[in-house]
Design a protein around this motif. Sequence first.
Motif, mmCIF file in Angstrom:
data_model
loop_
_atom_site.group_PDB
_atom_site.id
_atom_site.type_symbol
_atom_site.label_atom_id
_atom_site.label_comp_id
_atom_site.label_asym_id
_atom_site.label_seq_id
_atom_site.Cartn_x
_atom_site.Cartn_y
_atom_site.Cartn_z
ATOM 1 N N VAL A 96 1.200 -1.279 0.101
ATOM 2 C CA VAL A 96 -0.319 0.108 -0.366
ATOM 3 C C VAL A 96 0.834 1.222 0.024
ATOM 4 O O VAL A 96 2.192 1.549 0.587
ATOM 5 C CB VAL A 96 -1.133 0.249 1.238
ATOM 6 N N ARG A 152 0.418 6.232 -7.490
ATOM 7 C CA ARG A 152 0.520 5.050 -7.966
ATOM 8 C C ARG A 152 1.319 4.576 -9.097
ATOM 9 O O ARG A 152 1.682 2.918 -9.270
ATOM 10 C CB ARG A 152 -0.849 5.309 -9.213
ATOM 11 N N ALA A 212 -2.227 -1.925 -3.404
ATOM 12 C CA ALA A 212 -3.353 -0.847 -3.815
ATOM 13 C C ALA A 212 -2.621 0.612 -3.228
ATOM 14 O O ALA A 212 -2.373 0.561 -2.425
ATOM 15 C CB ALA A 212 -4.818 -1.345 -2.292
ATOM 16 N N MET A 215 -10.442 -1.657 2.441
ATOM 17 C CA MET A 215 -9.517 -2.691 1.845
ATOM 18 C C MET A 215 -9.628 -3.700 2.628
ATOM 19 O O MET A 215 -9.577 -4.301 1.922
ATOM 20 C CB MET A 215 -8.119 -1.605 2.137
ATOM 21 N N GLN A 236 -11.872 -5.255 0.840
ATOM 22 C CA GLN A 236 -12.161 -6.420 0.206
ATOM 23 C C GLN A 236 -11.011 -7.675 0.281
ATOM 24 O O GLN A 236 -10.724 -8.480 -0.696
ATOM 25 C CB GLN A 236 -11.143 -5.097 -0.895
#
Length: 253
Positions: A48, A52, A72, A85, A88
């Motif tokens: 994490v 990006r 993520a 998160m 998921q």
Amino acid sequence: MSDAAVPASDPFLASLRGTRVLVIGGTSGFGLEVARKAAGAGARVVLVGRDRGRLEGAVSALRAFGAAAGGAALDATAPGALEAMGEQLGEVDHVISTLGGAMGGGFIDADVATIRETIDGKLFANLEVARALAPRIAEGGTLTFTAGTGGSPATSSGAIVGNEAIATMVKGLAVELAPRVRVNAVAPTWTETGLWRGLDPQELEETKTSMADAIPLGRTAEAAEVAQAYLFLMTCGFITGQTIAVDGGISLA
Ligand SMILES: NC(=O)c1ccc[n+]([C@@H]2O[C@H](COP(=O)([O-])OP(=O)(O)OC[C@H]3O[C@@H](n4cnc5c(N)ncnc54)[C@H](OP(=O)(O)O)[C@@H]3O)[C@@H](O)[C@H]2O)c1
């Protein structure tokens, strides 16, 4: 002892094989080194980070070595981000957090907002990690935070309070979550990581040299050496509530 008595592989590291390891702050510095080592031991790692591009680079580099890696891109301090998160991801075995920063300045000469922000980014950001993700950690799993050593209250006020608060938090969480989950922290001192990417090369070298002079072992750490301590805490099943300094002795000097 004959060579035959030495096990071919470390049984503790081998215990990571097939486990699910979530590294919050896994795209750079200590977290990325932890992810590399855990993946090397056969864990499935999830990284994490907010950026990006950095996340994609780190995940593809791990996959290039055959690691089972995913990630993520999110701000872990955004309200609800960790819970979403977690939903998921489902169950995980180990959660590592390197959330936190650094600051210079004492209790009078730094402004209160900066001190508050530093403590918030260290203690409360990690407390939210614990509250959101502890219920998702499987029986026998771990939660490992990042504290810090070096500096002094007079020159790194909020950072010192934040680091000491992490050490206190892990003691409380360790008892609250026992025997299901073990909770510990690693406390590095100044180490060349992405935390310092804002410094120009000369400033970076000067800081590194002055830190090496202040550290009894006479040098700064490699991020991979610091990462070893996280792996130890994840795999030594009888340690909880501890903060391990990996600081070349600076906290003793
Ligand atoms: N390096 C040192 O000299 C030193 C010394 C003592 C203590 N520490 C402690 O070590 C930790 C920093 O680790 P590091 O030195 O390895 O730094 P780093 O290389 O900058 O790594 C920090 C990681 O955390 C991620 N991150 C930061 N804020 C985030 C957020 N809000 N949400 C999600 N991800 C976030 C970063 O990715 P993005 O930026 O893309 O989000 C990156 O993956 C801090 O707790 C610091 O207090 C460091």
